[in-house]
Design a protein around this motif. Structure first.
Motif, PDB file in Angstrom:
ATOM      1  N   UNK A 119     -15.699 -20.058 -27.399  1.00  0.00           N
ATOM      2  CA  UNK A 119     -16.331 -21.144 -26.653  1.00  0.00           C
ATOM      3  C   UNK A 119     -17.244 -21.971 -27.547  1.00  0.00           C
ATOM      4  N   UNK A 120     -17.018 -23.289 -27.546  1.00  0.00           N
ATOM      5  CA  UNK A 120     -18.006 -24.190 -28.136  1.00  0.00           C
ATOM      6  C   UNK A 120     -18.869 -24.725 -27.003  1.00  0.00           C
ATOM      7  N   UNK A 121     -20.172 -24.516 -27.118  1.00  0.00           N
ATOM      8  CA  UNK A 121     -21.098 -24.993 -26.088  1.00  0.00           C
ATOM      9  C   UNK A 121     -21.998 -26.072 -26.675  1.00  0.00           C
ATOM     10  N   UNK A 130     -22.845 -22.149 -30.390  1.00  0.00           N
ATOM     11  CA  UNK A 130     -23.779 -23.010 -29.671  1.00  0.00           C
ATOM     12  C   UNK A 130     -24.261 -24.085 -30.638  1.00  0.00           C
ATOM     13  N   UNK A 131     -23.932 -25.330 -30.335  1.00  0.00           N
ATOM     14  CA  UNK A 131     -24.331 -26.441 -31.200  1.00  0.00           C
ATOM     15  C   UNK A 131     -25.483 -27.208 -30.582  1.00  0.00           C
ATOM     16  N   UNK A 191     -25.506 -19.774 -33.397  1.00  0.00           N
ATOM     17  CA  UNK A 191     -26.255 -20.934 -32.914  1.00  0.00           C
ATOM     18  C   UNK A 191     -26.639 -21.806 -34.098  1.00  0.00           C
ATOM     19  N   UNK A 192     -26.279 -23.093 -34.053  1.00  0.00           N
ATOM     20  CA  UNK A 192     -26.477 -24.000 -35.184  1.00  0.00           C
ATOM     21  C   UNK A 192     -27.033 -25.341 -34.708  1.00  0.00           C
ATOM     22  N   UNK A 193     -27.903 -25.918 -35.537  1.00  0.00           N
ATOM     23  CA  UNK A 193     -28.296 -27.317 -35.339  1.00  0.00           C
ATOM     24  C   UNK A 193     -27.163 -28.218 -35.804  1.00  0.00           C
TER      25      UNK A 193
END
Length: 211
Positions: A47-49, A98-99, A162-164
């Motif tokens: 999943x890309x969120x 998580x972007x 989780x990434x900026x």
């Protein structure tokens, strides 16, 4: 289906504060329903969120993924809760990215975002000067096309965590308007300054090519 891009969201900060029920149903219950559906399947899912920089508080320093998460808007709170729902899922067949996306703009973007709002204001302008609210505030702007290219790389590399996601560069709103929308003279309507700029070192270490 084994890869899901979850972009659905109630994204207006102002409207989310007014219509909290709609923001809650979309940004929180929507994520809960998606996770339930994923868990009902035996297939392996990635999943890309699409989260947001609004989960952070403003900071004079570049914001890292380990920076304090302290949303000042209801919109930011709902997206942070959405993140927590995803991270708490213990399904072994489930992985996620998580972007936390910083400020975006695009020629097809619609109000109430900054870029289309300023463009519309200029069309109706009778004065030779533009009044820019919060013009001294500093943000991390990226064109939406560049953000999508980054997300596509994430998909191909199957990076998790989780990434900026941003440019890693700050620019004042007044300078952004001057550079990208209009060379007209401007007047800043107040002197408030808040700063939100991404530290994107984690994204670079993952060998994501920044556009």
């Amino acid at each position: 289906i084994n890869f899901i891009f979850h972009f659905a969201a109630y994204t207006s900060v102002e409207k989310s504060n007014i219509n909290k029920k709609k923001a809650y149903n979309t940004n929180i219950l929507g994520v809960e329903n998606l996770i339930k559906s994923i868990n009902q399947s035996n297939r392996k899912f990635f999943l890309f969120f699409a989260s947001t920089s609004h989960v952070y508080k403003f900071s004079k320093k570049l914001v890292t993924e380990k920076s304090v998460t302290l949303p000042i808007s209801y919109y930011g709170k709902t997206k942070l809760i959405g993140e927590k729902i995803i991270r708490s899922n213990k399904n072994k067949n489930f992985d996620y990215f998580i972007g936390r996306i910083f400020s975006i703009f695009h020629s097809m973007q619609k109000k109430p975002f900054l870029y289309p709002s300023i463009k519309e204001k200029i069309k109706k302008l009778k004065s030779k000067k533009i009044y820019i609210e919060n013009g001294n505030c500093i943000r991390d702007f990226s064109n939406a096309e560049a953000i999508i290219k980054i997300i596509f790389q994430v998909y191909k590399k199957r990076i998790s965590g989780t990434y900026n996601i941003g440019s890693g560069k700050g620019i004042s709103i007044k300078n952004f308007v001057y550079k990208n929308i209009s060379k007209k003279k401007y007047i800043v309507s107040n002197n408030k300054i808040s700063i939100s700029v991404a530290n994107i070192n984690k994204l670079k270490k993952a060998k994501i090519k920044l556009i």
